[in-house]
Design a protein around this motif. Sequence first.
Motif, PDB file in Angstrom:
ATOM      1  N   PHE A  31       0.835  -1.211   0.000  1.00  9.94           N
ATOM      2  CA  PHE A  31       0.000   0.000   0.000  1.00  9.94           C
ATOM      3  C   PHE A  31       0.869   1.259   0.000  1.00  9.94           C
ATOM      4  CE2 PHE A  31      -3.762  -2.413   1.843  1.00  9.94           C
ATOM      5  CZ  PHE A  31      -4.587  -2.162   0.755  1.00  9.94           C
ATOM      6  N   THR A  32       2.000   1.201   0.682  1.00  8.84           N
ATOM      7  CA  THR A  32       2.866   2.373   0.836  1.00  8.84           C
ATOM      8  C   THR A  32       3.701   2.662  -0.408  1.00  8.84           C
ATOM      9  OG1 THR A  32       3.016   1.915   3.211  1.00  8.84           O
ATOM     10  CG2 THR A  32       4.640   3.440   2.280  1.00  8.84           C
ATOM     11  N   PHE A  33       4.300   1.622  -0.975  1.00  7.85           N
ATOM     12  CA  PHE A  33       5.281   1.830  -2.051  1.00  7.85           C
ATOM     13  C   PHE A  33       4.863   1.280  -3.417  1.00  7.85           C
ATOM     14  CE2 PHE A  33       7.999   1.670   1.841  1.00  7.85           C
ATOM     15  CZ  PHE A  33       8.492   2.968   1.766  1.00  7.85           C
ATOM     16  N   GLY A  34       3.704   0.642  -3.489  1.00  8.15           N
ATOM     17  CA  GLY A  34       3.302   0.022  -4.740  1.00  8.15           C
ATOM     18  C   GLY A  34       3.224   0.985  -5.905  1.00  8.15           C
ATOM     19  N   HIS A  35       2.759   2.205  -5.655  1.00  8.32           N
ATOM     20  CA  HIS A  35       2.607   3.199  -6.722  1.00  8.32           C
ATOM     21  C   HIS A  35       3.931   3.856  -7.092  1.00  8.32           C
ATOM     22  CE1 HIS A  35       2.310   5.214  -2.860  1.00  8.32           C
ATOM     23  NE2 HIS A  35       2.601   6.362  -3.446  1.00  8.32           N
ATOM     24  N   LEU A  36       4.968   3.610  -6.298  1.00  9.89           N
ATOM     25  CA  LEU A  36       6.275   4.211  -6.579  1.00  9.89           C
ATOM     26  C   LEU A  36       7.202   3.257  -7.329  1.00  9.89           C
ATOM     27  CD1 LEU A  36       6.875   6.013  -3.175  1.00  9.89           C
ATOM     28  CD2 LEU A  36       6.392   7.101  -5.363  1.00  9.89           C
ATOM     29  N   SER A  37       7.334   2.037  -6.827  1.00 15.30           N
ATOM     30  CA  SER A  37       8.306   1.103  -7.405  1.00 15.30           C
ATOM     31  C   SER A  37       7.686  -0.189  -7.920  1.00 15.30           C
ATOM     32  CB  SER A  37       9.374   0.751  -6.364  1.00 15.30           C
ATOM     33  OG  SER A  37       8.812  -0.035  -5.325  1.00 15.30           O
ATOM     34  N   GLY A  38       6.393  -0.384  -7.645  1.00 15.62           N
ATOM     35  CA  GLY A  38       5.787  -1.674  -7.938  1.00 15.62           C
ATOM     36  C   GLY A  38       5.834  -2.615  -6.757  1.00 15.62           C
ATOM     37  N   ALA A  39       6.559  -2.224  -5.711  1.00 16.03           N
ATOM     38  CA  ALA A  39       6.620  -2.971  -4.445  1.00 16.03           C
ATOM     39  C   ALA A  39       7.030  -4.424  -4.650  1.00 16.03           C
ATOM     40  CB  ALA A  39       5.276  -2.882  -3.711  1.00 16.03           C
ATOM     41  N   HIS A  40       8.208  -4.636  -5.256  1.00 14.26           N
ATOM     42  CA  HIS A  40       8.704  -5.999  -5.412  1.00 14.26           C
ATOM     43  C   HIS A  40       9.244  -6.531  -4.086  1.00 14.26           C
ATOM     44  CE1 HIS A  40       9.584  -5.379 -10.019  1.00 14.26           C
ATOM     45  NE2 HIS A  40       8.408  -4.896  -9.644  1.00 14.26           N
ATOM     46  N   PHE A  41      10.259  -5.861  -3.539  1.00  8.65           N
ATOM     47  CA  PHE A  41      10.902  -6.214  -2.265  1.00  8.65           C
ATOM     48  C   PHE A  41      11.434  -7.649  -2.274  1.00  8.65           C
ATOM     49  CE2 PHE A  41       7.077  -3.592  -0.760  1.00  8.65           C
ATOM     50  CZ  PHE A  41       7.679  -2.404  -1.078  1.00  8.65           C
ATOM     51  N   ASN A  42      11.699  -8.197  -3.449  1.00  5.90           N
ATOM     52  CA  ASN A  42      11.974  -9.622  -3.564  1.00  5.90           C
ATOM     53  C   ASN A  42      12.651  -9.883  -4.906  1.00  5.90           C
ATOM     54  OD1 ASN A  42      11.774 -12.419  -4.024  1.00  5.90           O
ATOM     55  ND2 ASN A  42       9.798 -12.575  -2.991  1.00  5.90           N
ATOM     56  N   PRO A  43      13.912 -10.308  -4.919  1.00  3.35           N
ATOM     57  CA  PRO A  43      14.592 -10.566  -6.194  1.00  3.35           C
ATOM     58  C   PRO A  43      13.887 -11.592  -7.072  1.00  3.35           C
ATOM     59  CG  PRO A  43      16.184 -10.463  -4.414  1.00  3.35           C
ATOM     60  CD  PRO A  43      14.833 -10.447  -3.770  1.00  3.35           C
ATOM     61  N   ALA A  44      13.250 -12.586  -6.464  1.00  2.00           N
ATOM     62  CA  ALA A  44      12.527 -13.586  -7.256  1.00  2.00           C
ATOM     63  C   ALA A  44      11.341 -12.949  -7.974  1.00  2.00           C
ATOM     64  CB  ALA A  44      12.055 -14.731  -6.364  1.00  2.00           C
ATOM     65  N   VAL A  45      10.637 -12.065  -7.281  1.00  2.00           N
ATOM     66  CA  VAL A  45       9.503 -11.357  -7.896  1.00  2.00           C
ATOM     67  C   VAL A  45       9.999 -10.452  -9.017  1.00  2.00           C
ATOM     68  CG1 VAL A  45       7.718  -9.594  -7.487  1.00  2.00           C
ATOM     69  CG2 VAL A  45       8.014 -11.500  -5.874  1.00  2.00           C
ATOM     70  N   THR A  46      11.109  -9.762  -8.785  1.00  2.00           N
ATOM     71  CA  THR A  46      11.682  -8.906  -9.828  1.00  2.00           C
ATOM     72  C   THR A  46      12.038  -9.729 -11.068  1.00  2.00           C
ATOM     73  OG1 THR A  46      12.556  -7.320  -8.217  1.00  2.00           O
ATOM     74  CG2 THR A  46      13.598  -7.357 -10.380  1.00  2.00           C
ATOM     75  N   ILE A  47      12.626 -10.906 -10.872  1.00  2.00           N
ATOM     76  CA  ILE A  47      12.951 -11.772 -12.003  1.00  2.00           C
ATOM     77  C   ILE A  47      11.683 -12.253 -12.698  1.00  2.00           C
ATOM     78  CG2 ILE A  47      13.949 -14.027 -12.620  1.00  2.00           C
ATOM     79  CD1 ILE A  47      16.094 -13.441 -10.437  1.00  2.00           C
ATOM     80  N   GLY A  48      10.648 -12.536 -11.928  1.00  2.00           N
ATOM     81  CA  GLY A  48       9.365 -12.908 -12.521  1.00  2.00           C
ATOM     82  C   GLY A  48       8.809 -11.802 -13.401  1.00  2.00           C
ATOM     83  N   PHE A  49       8.867 -10.572 -12.917  1.00  2.00           N
ATOM     84  CA  PHE A  49       8.404  -9.432 -13.716  1.00  2.00           C
ATOM     85  C   PHE A  49       9.281  -9.228 -14.949  1.00  2.00           C
ATOM     86  CE2 PHE A  49       6.166  -7.670  -9.842  1.00  2.00           C
ATOM     87  CZ  PHE A  49       4.898  -7.722 -10.410  1.00  2.00           C
ATOM     88  N   LEU A  50      10.576  -9.495 -14.821  1.00  2.00           N
ATOM     89  CA  LEU A  50      11.489  -9.378 -15.961  1.00  2.00           C
ATOM     90  C   LEU A  50      11.124 -10.384 -17.052  1.00  2.00           C
ATOM     91  CD1 LEU A  50      14.097  -8.293 -17.319  1.00  2.00           C
ATOM     92  CD2 LEU A  50      15.358 -10.028 -16.000  1.00  2.00           C
ATOM     93  N   ILE A  51      10.886 -11.621 -16.662  1.00  2.00           N
ATOM     94  CA  ILE A  51      10.507 -12.657 -17.623  1.00  2.00           C
ATOM     95  C   ILE A  51       9.172 -12.323 -18.284  1.00  2.00           C
ATOM     96  CG2 ILE A  51       9.818 -15.084 -17.833  1.00  2.00           C
ATOM     97  CD1 ILE A  51      11.890 -15.677 -15.613  1.00  2.00           C
ATOM     98  N   HIS A  52       8.271 -11.753 -17.499  1.00  2.00           N
ATOM     99  CA  HIS A  52       6.946 -11.395 -18.030  1.00  2.00           C
ATOM    100  C   HIS A  52       7.002 -10.161 -18.920  1.00  2.00           C
ATOM    101  CE1 HIS A  52       2.639 -10.038 -17.703  1.00  2.00           C
ATOM    102  NE2 HIS A  52       2.476 -11.318 -17.976  1.00  2.00           N
TER     103      HIS A  52
END
Length: 213
Positions: free
Chosen positions: A50-71
């Motif tokens: 809720f706090t950071f989602g609109h700023l960075s996408g709120a990944h906070f997780n390298p695995a999630v970032t890699i998932g978004f990269l693949i997508h």
Amino acid sequence: MRKKLISEFLGTYFLVFAGTGAVVIDSITKSLTHVGVALTFGLVVTALIFTFGHLSGAHFNPAVTIGFLIHGDITKKEALYYIIVQIMAGIAASATLLCLFGNVAALGATLPNGSWSQSFVLEFILTFFLMMVIFGSAVHGKAVKSFAAIAIGATVGLEAMFAGPICGASMNPARSIGPALVSGTTQHLWVYIVATILGAGCAALIYKILHEK
């Protein structure tokens, strides 16, 4: 980009600080119990999205970032910066806990309570479905994105609730790398890096197939 990276650092820092801090404090006081630790992880993820989602996408997780990269939702350069900042934040959070409480409970490091292969499979499955929930609640065009934080936080709490006693329910390399490096408990760290990245990556590939036009 600067705002995004600051957001990712702060979010990952507080996720690791609060989540693994709950493990440390429960080890000292015996007051939170496993349920309290799982709820802490779920609630902090909800609040931070809720706090950071609109700023960075709120990944906070390298695995999630890699998932978004693949997508295809983030560039390779952005993904690399995100991952570096997330890992730095996890290490900083664990260093803070070490200064406050000493090396208690391995600073909340994730360790298999059984065979490494069992934890590997669990972490793969947990991260796979977490990534699917993220895509379905925060990325899909028909998603009610204002409720994404609740869906994602609830998933983290749920998975930590039932799988935490066996594998630690990391679902997040940064959450595991920080405590492992700072406490010196690195013997099974690779499980929580490889399994979570594979889980998120497979989820991204399958989600692309499910939503091909």
